[in-house]
Design an enzyme around this catalytic site. Structure first.
Site, mmCIF file in Angstrom:
data_model
loop_
_atom_site.group_PDB
_atom_site.id
_atom_site.type_symbol
_atom_site.label_atom_id
_atom_site.label_comp_id
_atom_site.label_asym_id
_atom_site.label_seq_id
_atom_site.Cartn_x
_atom_site.Cartn_y
_atom_site.Cartn_z
ATOM 1 N N ASN A 73 44.860 -1.884 44.616
ATOM 2 C CA ASN A 73 44.665 -0.477 44.959
ATOM 3 C C ASN A 73 43.490 0.144 44.208
ATOM 4 O OD1 ASN A 73 46.382 -0.878 42.733
ATOM 5 N ND2 ASN A 73 47.296 1.150 42.926
ATOM 6 N N GLU A 86 47.003 -3.785 50.238
ATOM 7 C CA GLU A 86 47.066 -4.507 51.513
ATOM 8 C C GLU A 86 45.826 -4.219 52.359
ATOM 9 O OE1 GLU A 86 49.219 -2.466 50.163
ATOM 10 O OE2 GLU A 86 51.300 -3.002 50.556
ATOM 11 N N CYS A 121 53.661 0.365 52.114
ATOM 12 C CA CYS A 121 53.993 1.712 52.577
ATOM 13 C C CYS A 121 53.905 1.775 54.108
ATOM 14 C CB CYS A 121 53.039 2.727 51.946
ATOM 15 S SG CYS A 121 51.406 2.734 52.725
HETATM 16 N N1 THU Z 1 50.045 1.397 46.918
HETATM 17 C C1 THU Z 1 49.508 0.272 47.481
HETATM 18 O O1 THU Z 1 48.474 -0.247 47.020
HETATM 19 N N2 THU Z 1 50.139 -0.277 48.565
HETATM 20 C C2 THU Z 1 51.232 0.285 49.156
HETATM 21 O O2 THU Z 1 51.484 0.040 50.329
HETATM 22 C C3 THU Z 1 52.054 1.196 48.343
HETATM 23 C C4 THU Z 1 51.231 2.057 47.421
HETATM 24 C C5 THU Z 1 49.320 2.024 45.811
HETATM 25 C C6 THU Z 1 48.570 3.270 46.207
HETATM 26 C C7 THU Z 1 48.493 4.054 44.925
HETATM 27 O O3 THU Z 1 47.310 3.702 44.238
HETATM 28 C C8 THU Z 1 49.704 3.578 44.129
HETATM 29 O O4 THU Z 1 50.213 2.432 44.787
HETATM 30 C C9 THU Z 1 50.808 4.622 44.033
HETATM 31 O O5 THU Z 1 51.142 5.092 45.291
HETATM 32 ZN ZN ZN Z 2 50.072 1.200 51.764
#
Ligand code: THU
Ligand code: ZN
Length: 169
Positions: A73, A86, A121
């Site tokens: 992320n 992802e 998510c």
């Molecule tokens: N996050 C992801 O990288 N993938 C997901 O599908 C769930 C959330 C990250 C985004 C953000 O930087 C952190 O998790 C908190 O939401």
């Molecule tokens: Zn996501």
């Protein structure tokens, strides 16, 4: 971050010594696949840029062409344009191979022993659906490699709205 899983290895048919042998071979290949994905996701997660949430995520998936792509992320001060782990991996896959089918996905999130299952998510589930079927195998793991939830895309996104809803009319 792309890697190669030996194609012949993953596609090799199970030894024909009865169902038990085939089951064992399948289980072994699955374990091997998830171990390789866990390693790639962990490496990506080590570079997570999450100064706001401090929630580091790593994702890695295997394609039916035998390649592994990983992402992490990336956040920004305005909050609106965070790139999810992802999404980063999917973008790399499309750059490298175009539209390819994803078969196995590992997402690493949370802290050791917190037991939290970091699943993709809602946005990521919808995006994954462009490149995977309902049978996409997903493992949510902790940073120590402990698998906290094993599921499928179909389970995470039931009754999905998909490309066929708008193209096959
Ligand atoms: N996050 C992801 O990288 N993938 C997901 O599908 C769930 C959330 C990250 C985004 C953000 O930087 C952190 O998790 C908190 O939401
Ligand atoms: Zn996501």
């Amino acid at each position: 971050m792309a890697g190669q899983v030996r194609n012949s290895h993953l596609c090799r048919h199970a030894r024909e010594d009865g169902n038990h042998g085939a089951d064992q071979e399948r289980a072994r290949l699955k374990k091997e696949t998830f171990a390789a994905l866990f390693q790639a996701a962990g490496k990506a997660r080590a570079h997570s840029y999450a100064p706001i949430s401090k929630f580091n995520v790593g994702a890695a998936f295997l394609t039916d062409t035998g390649n592994i792509y990983a992402g992490t992320n990336v956040e920004e001060a305005g909050f609106n344009f965070t790139i999810h782990a992802e999404q980063g991996a999917i973008a790399q896959m499309v750059v490298a191979e175009g539209r390819t089918r994803i078969t196995h996905l590992v997402v690493i999130g949370g802290e050791p022993a917190d037991g939290m299952a970091c699943t993709p998510c809602g946005h990521c589930r919808q995006l994954l659906l462009e490149f995977a079927g309902d049978d996409l195998e997903i493992a949510a793991a902790g940073p120590d490699g402990d698998i906290r939830l094993e599921t499928t895309l179909g389970e995470l996104l039931p009754h999905a709205f998909r490309l066929s809803n708008i193209l096959d009319r």
